[in-house]
Enzyme design. Structure first.
Site, PDB file in Angstrom:
ATOM      1  N   LYS A   9     128.616 106.593 -31.906  1.00 17.97           N
ATOM      2  CA  LYS A   9     129.539 107.466 -31.401  1.00 17.97           C
ATOM      3  C   LYS A   9     130.548 106.838 -30.658  1.00 17.97           C
ATOM      4  CE  LYS A   9     128.205 107.545 -26.858  1.00 17.97           C
ATOM      5  NZ  LYS A   9     129.142 106.698 -25.928  1.00 17.97           N
ATOM      6  N   PRO A  97     125.753  97.600 -32.160  1.00 13.28           N
ATOM      7  CA  PRO A  97     125.475  96.509 -31.027  1.00 13.28           C
ATOM      8  C   PRO A  97     125.081  97.231 -29.714  1.00 13.28           C
ATOM      9  CG  PRO A  97     127.858  96.613 -31.514  1.00 13.28           C
ATOM     10  CD  PRO A  97     127.122  97.698 -32.526  1.00 13.28           C
ATOM     11  N   ALA A 100     126.953  98.786 -25.946  1.00 12.95           N
ATOM     12  CA  ALA A 100     128.263  98.672 -26.446  1.00 12.95           C
ATOM     13  C   ALA A 100     129.074  99.970 -25.903  1.00 12.95           C
ATOM     14  CB  ALA A 100     128.221  98.241 -27.938  1.00 12.95           C
ATOM     15  N   GLY A 101     128.279 100.890 -25.353  1.00 12.81           N
ATOM     16  CA  GLY A 101     128.908 102.283 -25.147  1.00 12.81           C
ATOM     17  C   GLY A 101     129.111 102.810 -26.315  1.00 12.81           C
ATOM     18  N   GLY A 104     123.889 103.382 -29.236  1.00  9.41           N
ATOM     19  CA  GLY A 104     122.852 102.700 -30.209  1.00  9.41           C
ATOM     20  C   GLY A 104     121.459 103.135 -29.806  1.00  9.41           C
ATOM     21  N   SER A 107     120.905 106.953 -30.146  1.00  2.00           N
ATOM     22  CA  SER A 107     121.102 107.544 -31.214  1.00  2.00           C
ATOM     23  C   SER A 107     119.635 107.031 -32.070  1.00  2.00           C
ATOM     24  CB  SER A 107     122.238 106.736 -32.156  1.00  2.00           C
ATOM     25  OG  SER A 107     122.487 107.498 -33.264  1.00  2.00           O
ATOM     26  N   ASP A 139     122.950 110.527 -23.229  1.00  2.00           N
ATOM     27  CA  ASP A 139     123.506 110.629 -24.430  1.00  2.00           C
ATOM     28  C   ASP A 139     122.601 111.099 -25.683  1.00  2.00           C
ATOM     29  OD1 ASP A 139     125.732 107.981 -24.622  1.00  2.00           O
ATOM     30  OD2 ASP A 139     125.846 109.845 -23.850  1.00  2.00           O
TER      31      ASP A 139
HETATM   32  C1  LIG Z   1     128.322 106.466 -20.348  1.00  2.00           C
HETATM   33  C2  LIG Z   1     127.786 107.276 -21.440  1.00  2.00           C
HETATM   34  C3  LIG Z   1     129.005 107.984 -21.836  1.00  2.00           C
HETATM   35  O1  LIG Z   1     128.566 108.832 -23.327  1.00  2.00           O
HETATM   36  O2  LIG Z   1     127.377 106.636 -22.447  1.00  2.00           O
HETATM   37  P1  LIG Z   1     127.124 104.923 -22.776  1.00  2.00           P
HETATM   38  O3  LIG Z   1     128.415 104.385 -22.377  1.00  2.00           O
HETATM   39  O4  LIG Z   1     126.113 104.595 -22.426  1.00  2.00           O
HETATM   40  O5  LIG Z   1     127.283 104.997 -24.471  1.00  2.00           O
HETATM   41  C4  LIG Z   1     126.749 108.235 -21.045  1.00  2.00           C
HETATM   42  O6  LIG Z   1     127.013 108.928 -19.813  1.00  2.00           O
HETATM   43  C5  LIG Z   1     125.638 107.309 -20.358  1.00  2.00           C
HETATM   44  O7  LIG Z   1     124.492 107.834 -21.228  1.00  2.00           O
HETATM   45  P2  LIG Z   1     123.029 107.010 -20.997  1.00  2.00           P
HETATM   46  O8  LIG Z   1     123.407 105.493 -21.583  1.00  2.00           O
HETATM   47  O9  LIG Z   1     122.227 107.674 -22.098  1.00  2.00           O
HETATM   48  O10 LIG Z   1     122.909 106.954 -19.470  1.00  2.00           O
HETATM   49  P3  LIG Z   1     121.238 107.040 -18.824  1.00  2.00           P
HETATM   50  O11 LIG Z   1     120.662 105.971 -19.586  1.00  2.00           O
HETATM   51  O12 LIG Z   1     120.665 108.444 -19.002  1.00  2.00           O
HETATM   52  O13 LIG Z   1     121.548 106.723 -17.340  1.00  2.00           O
HETATM   53  C6  LIG Z   1     122.026 105.568 -16.926  1.00  2.00           C
HETATM   54  C7  LIG Z   1     122.400 105.584 -15.563  1.00  2.00           C
HETATM   55  O14 LIG Z   1     123.927 106.035 -15.513  1.00  2.00           O
HETATM   56  C8  LIG Z   1     124.246 106.658 -14.690  1.00  2.00           C
HETATM   57  N1  LIG Z   1     124.713 107.953 -15.245  1.00  2.00           N
HETATM   58  C9  LIG Z   1     124.446 108.320 -16.598  1.00  2.00           C
HETATM   59  C10 LIG Z   1     124.916 109.576 -17.199  1.00  2.00           C
HETATM   60  C11 LIG Z   1     125.572 110.304 -16.380  1.00  2.00           C
HETATM   61  N2  LIG Z   1     126.110 111.550 -16.701  1.00  2.00           N
HETATM   62  N3  LIG Z   1     125.926 110.074 -15.093  1.00  2.00           N
HETATM   63  C12 LIG Z   1     125.499 109.078 -14.399  1.00  2.00           C
HETATM   64  O15 LIG Z   1     125.581 108.572 -13.089  1.00  2.00           O
HETATM   65  C13 LIG Z   1     122.868 106.871 -13.869  1.00  2.00           C
HETATM   66  O16 LIG Z   1     123.121 106.108 -12.819  1.00  2.00           O
HETATM   67  C14 LIG Z   1     122.042 106.629 -14.602  1.00  2.00           C
HETATM   68  O17 LIG Z   1     120.834 106.306 -13.935  1.00  2.00           O
HETATM   69  N1  LIG Z   2     116.526 101.457 -29.807  1.00  2.53           N
HETATM   70  C1  LIG Z   2     117.382 100.389 -29.158  1.00  2.53           C
HETATM   71  N2  LIG Z   2     118.526  99.993 -29.533  1.00  2.53           N
HETATM   72  C2  LIG Z   2     119.374  99.518 -28.954  1.00  2.53           C
HETATM   73  N3  LIG Z   2     119.140  99.056 -27.419  1.00  2.53           N
HETATM   74  C3  LIG Z   2     117.860  99.583 -26.725  1.00  2.53           C
HETATM   75  C4  LIG Z   2     117.021 100.342 -27.752  1.00  2.53           C
HETATM   76  N4  LIG Z   2     116.008 100.714 -26.928  1.00  2.53           N
HETATM   77  C5  LIG Z   2     116.195 100.199 -25.638  1.00  2.53           C
HETATM   78  N5  LIG Z   2     117.484  99.525 -25.551  1.00  2.53           N
HETATM   79  C6  LIG Z   2     117.926  98.850 -24.578  1.00  2.53           C
HETATM   80  O1  LIG Z   2     119.136  99.483 -24.045  1.00  2.53           O
HETATM   81  C7  LIG Z   2     120.226  98.599 -23.766  1.00  2.53           C
HETATM   82  C8  LIG Z   2     121.456  99.282 -23.919  1.00  2.53           C
HETATM   83  O2  LIG Z   2     121.768  99.589 -25.292  1.00  2.53           O
HETATM   84  P1  LIG Z   2     122.403 100.860 -26.171  1.00  2.53           P
HETATM   85  O3  LIG Z   2     121.777 102.052 -25.608  1.00  2.53           O
HETATM   86  O4  LIG Z   2     122.661 100.631 -27.397  1.00  2.53           O
HETATM   87  O5  LIG Z   2     123.741 100.680 -25.103  1.00  2.53           O
HETATM   88  P2  LIG Z   2     124.848 101.917 -25.148  1.00  2.53           P
HETATM   89  O6  LIG Z   2     124.172 103.075 -24.362  1.00  2.53           O
HETATM   90  O7  LIG Z   2     125.855 101.121 -24.164  1.00  2.53           O
HETATM   91  O8  LIG Z   2     125.286 102.246 -26.532  1.00  2.53           O
HETATM   92  C9  LIG Z   2     119.915  97.588 -24.678  1.00  2.53           C
HETATM   93  O9  LIG Z   2     120.498  96.090 -24.276  1.00  2.53           O
HETATM   94  C10 LIG Z   2     118.458  97.303 -24.885  1.00  2.53           C
HETATM   95  O10 LIG Z   2     117.789  96.458 -24.004  1.00  2.53           O
END
Ligand SMILES: C[C@@](CO)(OP(=O)(O)O)[C@H](O)COP(=O)(O)OP(=O)(O)OC[C@H]1O[C@@H](n2ccc(N)nc2=O)[C@H](O)[C@@H]1O
Ligand SMILES: Nc1ncnc2c1ncn2[C@@H]1O[C@H](COP(=O)(O)OP(=O)(O)O)[C@@H](O)[C@H]1O
Length: 253
Positions: A9, A97, A100-101, A104, A107, A139
């Site tokens: 996403k 990747p 990567a935000g 992954g 999902s 997420d």
């Molecule tokens: C930043 C976002 C945007 O879509 O995603 P990614 O960049 O990872 O894709 C999300 O909010 C990330 O979601 P996710 O990656 O599942 O975060 P989590 O593992 O639940 O939380 C990791 C840490 O990020 C912070 N966190 C996360 C989500 C949120 N709404 N507020 C927060 O402050 C918290 O410190 C938490 O301990």
């Molecule tokens: N199924 C998975 N796929 C990818 N990374 C994973 C998975 N399970 C745990 N991880 C850990 O989560 C970290 C963040 O990965 P990912 O969730 O893909 O990043 P983001 O939330 O930024 O998209 C990875 O570096 C890896 O160590």
């Protein structure tokens, strides 16, 4: 065995609306990247330990798929579930990747929940699956619902389908491992400026193409200026938007 797609996403916009304990509440548009996905399937195996086959940079118990399994087992207390994974491994053809935000790990976890529910006929509703998902990561609920485009709020547990045509994205991921917690922390300590409920409602009713046409990348994603401040090796890409906490950039193809 049926093969399932775990799509990536991007966040068209990501605006902070406040705090809930340690977590930030947000208003964000998530959109599926239709040509970037992991593929998951189940395969028979001989050894009884929980096994995930695929290229990961973390060990099995840190994998979001394993966390999803543990939560699912705790909720269903299903012997069918535990015995299935004594004789089956989870196979993942990893294309998204990490760090990567692009969601992954989230999902993969959501797709795993869906696969178990369908293949083992656990009889859980979409809302029950999303409730389990909300304990695995912020997420994960979005991916359980399977919408192509959605408005996500709360800390990620409120997911409302947004009806619009899917956009074709180009995604690039600089090789910088960005820590999501660090980027949120910097934002909270230095850039905290939550938007109003009215502004959130206005964004949530705006089609994604208009957001990308009229908002600057730094306005669209509150975590972008924070990531730039935290990671000097991250530099802006003219005309590209920033997804989630990064490091991926995207633009319309
Ligand atoms: C930043 C976002 C945007 O879509 O995603 P990614 O960049 O990872 O894709 C999300 O909010 C990330 O979601 P996710 O990656 O599942 O975060 P989590 O593992 O639940 O939380 C990791 C840490 O990020 C912070 N966190 C996360 C989500 C949120 N709404 N507020 C927060 O402050 C918290 O410190 C938490 O301990
Ligand atoms: N199924 C998975 N796929 C990818 N990374 C994973 C998975 N399970 C745990 N991880 C850990 O989560 C970290 C963040 O990965 P990912 O969730 O893909 O990043 P983001 O939330 O930024 O998209 C990875 O570096 C890896 O160590």
């Amino acid at each position: 065995m049926i093969r399932y797609r775990a799509y990536a996403k991007v966040n068209i916009f990501l605006k902070i609306t406040g705090m809930r304990g340690e977590y930030h509440t947000l208003s964000s548009r998530f959109m599926r990247v239709k040509d970037l996905f992991d593929t998951l399937w189940f395969e028979e195996k001989a050894t009884p330990e929980f096994e995930i086959r695929g290229s990961f940079d973390c060990e099995v118990h840190a994998n979001t798929i394993y966390k999803a399994y543990k939560h699912l087992l705790a909720v269903t207390r299903s012997d069918k579930l535990s015995s299935f994974f004594e004789s089956h491994a989870v196979c993942v053809d990893k294309k998204i990747p990490s760090f990567a935000g692009l969601g992954g790990g989230s999902s993969d976890a959501a797709t795993f929940l869906t696969m178990c529910n369908e293949e083992l006929e656990l009889g859980l509703s979409l809302n029950e699956l999303a409730e389990i998902a909300s304990h695995i990561g912020a997420d994960v609920p979005f991916f359980v619902y399977g919408y192509e485009s959605a408005n996500v709020s709360g800390i990620g547990e409120v997911v409302e389908r947004f009806d619009e045509p899917l956009i074709d994205f180009e995604v690039v991921t600089p090789d910088i491992q960005i820590s999501t917690p660090s980027v949120y922390r910097y934002y909270r300590e230095h850039l905290y400026a939550p938007i109003s409920a009215e502004e959130a409602a206005r964004l949530e009713s705006t089609p994604s193409r208009d957001i990308l046409a009229f908002m600057s990348p730094k306005e669209a994603n509150d975590l972008y200026p924070s990531a730039l401040a935290c990671y000097s090796e991250l530099s802006e890409k003219e005309g590209w938007f920033f997804s989630g906490s990064g490091s991926s950039f995207f633009r319309i193809k």
